[in-house]
Motif scaffolding. Structure first.
Motif, PDB file in Angstrom:
ATOM      1  N   ARG A 187       0.842  -1.193   0.000  1.00 15.38           N
ATOM      2  CA  ARG A 187       0.000   0.000   0.000  1.00 15.38           C
ATOM      3  C   ARG A 187       0.878   1.244   0.000  1.00 15.38           C
ATOM      4  NH1 ARG A 187      -4.193  -2.494   4.552  1.00 15.38           N
ATOM      5  NH2 ARG A 187      -4.970  -4.134   3.167  1.00 15.38           N
ATOM      6  N   GLY A 198       0.675   5.644  -0.086  1.00 15.24           N
ATOM      7  CA  GLY A 198      -0.263   6.725   0.155  1.00 15.24           C
ATOM      8  C   GLY A 198       0.398   8.079   0.269  1.00 15.24           C
ATOM      9  N   PHE A 244      -0.421  11.543   2.469  1.00 17.25           N
ATOM     10  CA  PHE A 244      -1.266  11.880   3.612  1.00 17.25           C
ATOM     11  C   PHE A 244      -0.957  13.274   4.150  1.00 17.25           C
ATOM     12  CE2 PHE A 244      -0.654   7.215   3.797  1.00 17.25           C
ATOM     13  CZ  PHE A 244      -1.962   6.835   3.560  1.00 17.25           C
ATOM     14  N   MET A 286      -4.765   6.622  -0.827  1.00 11.69           N
ATOM     15  CA  MET A 286      -3.992   5.397  -0.664  1.00 11.69           C
ATOM     16  C   MET A 286      -4.299   4.436  -1.802  1.00 11.69           C
ATOM     17  SD  MET A 286      -3.843   2.789   2.597  1.00 11.69           S
ATOM     18  CE  MET A 286      -5.397   1.937   2.247  1.00 11.69           C
ATOM     19  N   ASN A 338      -4.069   0.464  -2.821  1.00 10.56           N
ATOM     20  CA  ASN A 338      -3.935  -0.877  -2.266  1.00 10.56           C
ATOM     21  C   ASN A 338      -3.665  -1.852  -3.404  1.00 10.56           C
ATOM     22  OD1 ASN A 338      -4.132  -3.025  -0.303  1.00 10.56           O
ATOM     23  ND2 ASN A 338      -6.135  -3.490  -1.164  1.00 10.56           N
ATOM     24  N   ARG A 347      -8.956   8.995   2.008  1.00 15.35           N
ATOM     25  CA  ARG A 347      -9.066   9.117   3.453  1.00 15.35           C
ATOM     26  C   ARG A 347      -9.508  10.536   3.792  1.00 15.35           C
ATOM     27  NH1 ARG A 347      -8.734   3.658   4.241  1.00 15.35           N
ATOM     28  NH2 ARG A 347      -6.885   3.047   5.414  1.00 15.35           N
ATOM     29  N   MET A 349      -2.967   2.700   7.563  1.00 21.78           N
ATOM     30  CA  MET A 349      -2.979   1.969   6.296  1.00 21.78           C
ATOM     31  C   MET A 349      -3.308   0.490   6.458  1.00 21.78           C
ATOM     32  SD  MET A 349       0.392   3.669   4.485  1.00 21.78           S
ATOM     33  CE  MET A 349      -0.023   3.170   2.823  1.00 21.78           C
TER      34      MET A 349
END
Length: 545
Positions: free
Chosen positions: A481, A483, A485, A513, A515, A533, A542
């Motif tokens: 994963r 991401g 943020f 994110m 996956n 998110r 995560m």
């Protein structure tokens, strides 16, 4: 878009989710949800202790409660949890009823009481041997088991039983029909420090005349056993799991935990006045324009009703909060706020209709600041030439060639250098290895601790390139994963390595994110998924979807 960190999570085998949520007794969970979804994601995680993001145990907002008044129980409030089984056994949804490890060590002689309403909507998946429907385990793990509550088929009916670890279930000789709501009370009597002396007890529809009474007036249990073992760890019990057997179809509501009988058996007619114990955040939040913030209260009262209000004239007049999510729940997510909302005030009113009592929360003032647009140009080009890769205070200050690197507990990492003869310099690679059968989370902050995040002007974009080489890839069921943020608008940024599993202080983080089903062969039909998110309602950054 206002990121300030890159997140990298690798899941190899079992993902461990360790969240520091918890309550002190008594606990009352009525699923006062702010939205529909899995039990750990509907606004009851922080206030009622629930964890679990799989859809096998979910709450439908506005669905109402199971009715326990005919069984002598106080009137229900909020919603209820639906339990739906698939093809496999699921042991991942739990209420963390202990505040910390060692809250109830085995040697204390404490009595732990649990009660709930339960309804079997069908007999699907049940058999005469029995299926586990609930388990009490160690405070910081999904095992070992202290005791379990089980259900079995008995002709056309269902019976409940209780068992300690490695013990044989003792069954309550009361037949439960499909569609019938029952009131269940379980007790663990923690007698001593050895692993075989505790007694576990079970009641199914105990006499209402005993509800709310003292320990001297408790009825004789319907089933009781000391056979088997309990966990001898000093961590003590702390998790109540709602287990899902294959084919399960049931409903759960009104979960209570305490160290006495009276707290978990409030009788019908009880009317507890409204009260607010805690308002979050405790400090007035400051956010950048275009962000939202989360407000919440921990409240008490019979069948209580929440209502969030806002004031734009410094608290002189109040109106019902507009926009956002959960304006009539214990947890409220504001809408995206602009500079025009600077100084807006919020409060929560709690009402108990049976005695018309009211409680008002502390007033929360939100400061909205103008976002500083980041100039176009290079933000970070990390090649580890300065040999700064975390572990101290972690690699600060941040600049265009140096990020602040943080790692979850158990992550093996080191720099590997190769000599570049053409440029007469050493080129470094960061090597990361997750713990065996667990997961790792790596965070790279590309802004300093107190610096504003990257704020994109209209029409601008942020390009992130992450080059890696993978070794030892799982045959299937692996995970990767990635991401981007933002911790700057209400979240708490980690300041040191060593956090648990995939936690990373995820609560109130915003971002994106990806996956990836990262194995030699795909194990799911959608191998790549993109997630947004928005004020994440979990400490787990995560590790969960």
């Amino acid at each position: 878009m206002k990121p300030n960190a890159i997140g990298l999570a690798g899941i190899f085998g079992i993902t461990l989710i360790l969240q520091a949520l918890g309550q002190t007794p008594p606990i009352e969970s009525q699923f006062m949800a702010s939205q529909s979804g899995p039990v750990g994601q509907v606004g009851v995680a922080a206030h009622e202790g629930w964890n679990g993001t799989a859809t096998n145990v979910f709450v439908e907002f506005g669905s109402g409660s199971l009715d326990g008044t005919l069984l002598g129980l106080v009137a229900s409030a909020g919603d209820k949890a639906e339990i739906r089984g698939g093809t496999e056994y699921v042991h991942s949804h739990y209420c963390l009823f202990a505040t910390a490890k060692g809250a109830y060590p085995p040697s204390t002689g404490t009595k732990l009481y649990f009660s709930f309403l339960y309804r079997f909507n069908s007999t699907s998946g049940l058999d005469p041997q029995g299926k586990v429907i609930a388990v009490v385990t160690r405070q910081n793990g999904s095992s070992p088991t202290n005791f379990s509550i089980q259900a079995r088929l008995s002709g056309n009916y269902i019976q409940l039983g209780i068992a300690k670890s490695n013990g044989i279930p003792v069954w309550v000789p009361k037949n439960i029909a499909v569609g019938e709501t029952v009131f269940v009370v379980a007790r663990q009597q923690m007698i001593g420090a050895t692993r075989s002396d505790d007694i576990v007890d079970l009641w199914v529809n105990p006499p209402p005349s005993t509800f709310g009474k003292s320990e001297d007036e408790i009825p004789t249990p319907d089933a009781s056993t000391s056979e088997g073992y309990e966990d001898g760890s000093s961590s003590g019990p702390g998790r109540f799991y709602l287990d899902v057997w294959p084919g399960a179809n049931a409903t759960f509501d009104e979960f209570r935990f305490s160290t006495n009988w009276a707290d978990v058996t409030p009788p019908v007619g009880t009317c507890v006045k409204a009260a607010i114990d805690f308002t979050l955040p405790t400090d007035n939040p400051t956010i950048s324009e275009g962000a939202l913030t989360m407000l919440s209260v921990i409240s008490r009262g019979t069948a209580r009703v929440h209502s969030w209000q806002e004031s734009r004239d410094n608290g002189i007049t109040w109106v019902n909060a507009s926009g956002g999510i959960g304006s009539f729940a214990s947890k409220y997510f504001t809408p995206l706020l602009s500079l025009a909302d600077n100084g807006i005030k919020y409060r929560c009113l709690v009402n108990v209709p049976c005695n018309n009592s009211w409680a008002t929360s502390s007033i929360i003032t939100v400061t909205v600041t103008q976002a500083v647009k980041t100039p176009t140009g290079l933000v970070l080009d990390e090649r580890w030439q300065d040999y700064e890769w975390g572990d101290t205070v972690p690699g600060y200050p941040v600049n265009t060639t140096n990020a602040a690197w943080l790692y979850s507990s158990g992550t093996s990492r080191y720099l590997y250098g190769n000599w570049d003869d053409e440029n007469q310099t050493t080129r470094y690679n960061l090597v990361l290895e997750p713990p065996q059968t667990s997961s790792m989370l790596v965070l790279a902050f590309f802004t300093d601790q107190d610096a504003p995040p990257i704020h994109l002007d209209v029409g601008k974009g942020l390009v992130t390139e992450f080059v890696f080489q993978a070794n030892g890839i799982a045959e299937s069921n692996g995970g990767l994963r990635l991401g981007l943020f933002n911790y700057a608008d209400g979240a708490t940024r980690p300041t040191a390595s060593g956090f648990s599993g995939s936690s990373g202080n995820g609560t109130m983080v915003n971002g994106f994110m990806v996956n990836i089903d990262f194995g030699k062969v795909f194990s799911i039909n959608s191998p790549i998924g993109l997630y947004y998110r928005a004020a994440l309602d979990s400490a787990n950054l995560m590790g969960t979807l």
